[in-house]
Design an enzyme around this catalytic site. Structure first.
Site, PDB file in Angstrom:
ATOM      1  N   ASN A   2       0.866  -1.073  -0.026  1.00  0.00           N
ATOM      2  CA  ASN A   2      -0.063  -0.063   0.157  1.00  0.00           C
ATOM      3  C   ASN A   2       0.784   1.293  -0.145  1.00  0.00           C
ATOM      4  O   ASN A   2       0.414   2.290   0.159  1.00  0.00           O
ATOM      5  CB  ASN A   2      -0.917   0.109   1.138  1.00  0.00           C
ATOM      6  CG  ASN A   2      -0.157  -0.002   2.598  1.00  0.00           C
ATOM      7  OD1 ASN A   2       1.067   0.155   2.578  1.00  0.00           O
ATOM      8  ND2 ASN A   2      -0.699   0.085   3.689  1.00  0.00           N
ATOM      9  N   HIS A   7       3.420   2.074   2.162  1.00  0.00           N
ATOM     10  CA  HIS A   7       3.926   2.607   3.305  1.00  0.00           C
ATOM     11  C   HIS A   7       5.312   2.208   3.610  1.00  0.00           C
ATOM     12  O   HIS A   7       6.134   1.344   2.873  1.00  0.00           O
ATOM     13  CB  HIS A   7       3.141   1.938   4.576  1.00  0.00           C
ATOM     14  CG  HIS A   7       3.366   0.153   4.982  1.00  0.00           C
ATOM     15  ND1 HIS A   7       2.801  -0.628   5.339  1.00  0.00           N
ATOM     16  CD2 HIS A   7       4.717  -0.460   4.679  1.00  0.00           C
ATOM     17  CE1 HIS A   7       3.126  -1.739   5.615  1.00  0.00           C
ATOM     18  NE2 HIS A   7       4.479  -1.646   5.079  1.00  0.00           N
ATOM     19  N   GLU A  42       1.477   4.401   7.575  1.00  0.00           N
ATOM     20  CA  GLU A  42       0.287   3.925   6.468  1.00  0.00           C
ATOM     21  C   GLU A  42      -0.176   4.858   5.740  1.00  0.00           C
ATOM     22  O   GLU A  42       0.057   6.252   6.011  1.00  0.00           O
ATOM     23  CB  GLU A  42      -0.775   3.397   7.516  1.00  0.00           C
ATOM     24  CG  GLU A  42      -0.310   2.009   8.227  1.00  0.00           C
ATOM     25  CD  GLU A  42      -0.231   0.835   7.468  1.00  0.00           C
ATOM     26  OE1 GLU A  42       0.103   0.837   6.154  1.00  0.00           O
ATOM     27  OE2 GLU A  42      -0.401  -0.364   7.915  1.00  0.00           O
TER      28      GLU A  42
HETATM   29  C1  F6R Z   1       9.364  -3.043   8.328  1.00  0.00           C
HETATM   30  C2  F6R Z   1       8.719  -2.188   7.731  1.00  0.00           C
HETATM   31  C3  F6R Z   1       7.764  -2.237   6.535  1.00  0.00           C
HETATM   32  C4  F6R Z   1       8.405  -3.226   5.573  1.00  0.00           C
HETATM   33  C5  F6R Z   1       7.307  -3.267   4.513  1.00  0.00           C
HETATM   34  C6  F6R Z   1       7.717  -4.402   3.377  1.00  0.00           C
HETATM   35  O1  F6R Z   1      10.276  -2.693   9.104  1.00  0.00           O
HETATM   36  O2  F6R Z   1       9.032  -0.763   8.059  1.00  0.00           O
HETATM   37  O3  F6R Z   1       7.630  -0.861   5.858  1.00  0.00           O
HETATM   38  O4  F6R Z   1       9.560  -2.680   4.814  1.00  0.00           O
HETATM   39  O5  F6R Z   1       6.098  -3.755   4.929  1.00  0.00           O
HETATM   40  O6  F6R Z   1       7.671  -5.723   4.224  1.00  0.00           O
HETATM   41  P1  F6R Z   1       8.199  -6.736   2.937  1.00  0.00           P
HETATM   42  O7  F6R Z   1       9.540  -6.974   3.051  1.00  0.00           O
HETATM   43  O8  F6R Z   1       7.961  -8.113   4.104  1.00  0.00           O
HETATM   44  O9  F6R Z   1       7.310  -7.042   1.982  1.00  0.00           O
END
Ligand code: F6R
Length: 268
Positions: A137, A139, A144
């Site tokens: 999304n 973030h 968010e």
């Molecule tokens: C984790 C974080 C999140 C992840 C994001 C992607 O510390 O800050 O922003 O980087 O949710 O997560 P993955 O890599 O699991 O797709």
């Protein structure tokens, strides 16, 4: 933004590794910003391999993680402290007293905890290189959609999409927190360099919104358009929805030539 598109995820990892190794070997007291999630696991593996081969030492490194769940402590296998210990800290020579996550235990005041995290980052000299992943999304950290672009470390309520995306990591009988402490977008923008890694088709839309989309709190990672030194490492799948794809490929070729002629210079 410097957008670099690689053939596959392994090349993204290799390039991200080079960035971290360069920082650690160049700066006497480097400050790393770290992320959790699936994406940086291969980077941490690669750093552990380099450490074991004697190519780098984390002895003088301080680290600040982007985020930590609320309502579970560091001994919980789902906590980001546990994740960092198991994926990196337990395998290298970093002093764990110099590894920080934005926590807020029961009874603590989240506002004070947030302020104190910001203070600790400042006291350490600021973050030299912030590693980032990106949510489907858009973030970054747990900022968010609709997070203020001026936000600082604080509590965020996770969206249903993030909860659904991350539910794959929780067993059916495990508690999945719905709240987290996270660095704010302004905190992330303060880092001297940010290095965002994105791989796989499910990140393609978020990557497009971050790079081509308008600057908007609807896609928090679009705030990186304001950063002087934002490096975006993508595999082909994550880059597949980008406009101007040809331009990035062309610019990368030119950048390689520029680097050969003038040398890489990262101003940490
Ligand atoms: C984790 C974080 C999140 C992840 C994001 C992607 O510390 O800050 O922003 O980087 O949710 O997560 P993955 O890599 O699991 O797709």
């Amino acid at each position: 933004m410097q957008v670099i598109i690689f053939d596959d995820a392994q090349q993204v990892t290799n390039n991200a590794t080079q960035w971290v190794v360069e920082l650690i070997n160049k700066k006497p007291n480097p400050v790393l910003g770290l992320a959790t999630g699936s994406t940086p696991i291969s980077l941490y593996k690669s750093l552990v391999t380099k450490y074991k081969a004697g190519e780098l030492s984390f002895k003088n490194t301080t680290s600040f993680n982007l985020d930590e769940y609320l309502g579970i402590d560091g001994s919980n296998k789902q906590s980001y402290r546990y994740f960092m210990d198991k994926n990196l800290f337990d395998h290298v020579d970093i002093n764990k007293n110099n590894t920080f996550l934005p926590t807020c235990a029961r009874g603590e005041n989240p506002r004070e905890q947030g302020l104190s995290y910001e203070e600790s980052i400042k006291k350490a000299g600021g973050i030299d290189l912030q590693i980032l992943g990106i949510g489907a999304n858009g973030h970054i950290g747990f900022n968010e959609p609709t997070s203020s672009l001026a936000s600082r470390t604080r509590i965020k309520t996770l969206t249903q999409q993030t909860l659904d995306d991350n539910s794959r990591l929780f067993k059916s009988d495990e508690f999945q927190p719905t709240l987290a402490m996270t660095m704010g977008i302004a905190t992330i923008l303060d880092a001297r360099y940010v290095l965002l890694m994105a791989t796989g088709k499910n990140k393609a839309k978020a990557v497009k919104d971050m790079i081509n989309g308008p600057l908007s709190a609807t896609c928090p990672s679009s705030a990186l358009q304001l950063h002087e030194n934002a490096i975006i490492l993508l595999d082909k799948e994550a880059a597949s929805e980008l406009e101007n794809l040809d331009y990035y490929t062309w610019a990368n070729t030119q950048n390689r030539k520029i680097n050969q002629e003038f040398g890489l210079y990262h101003n940490y």
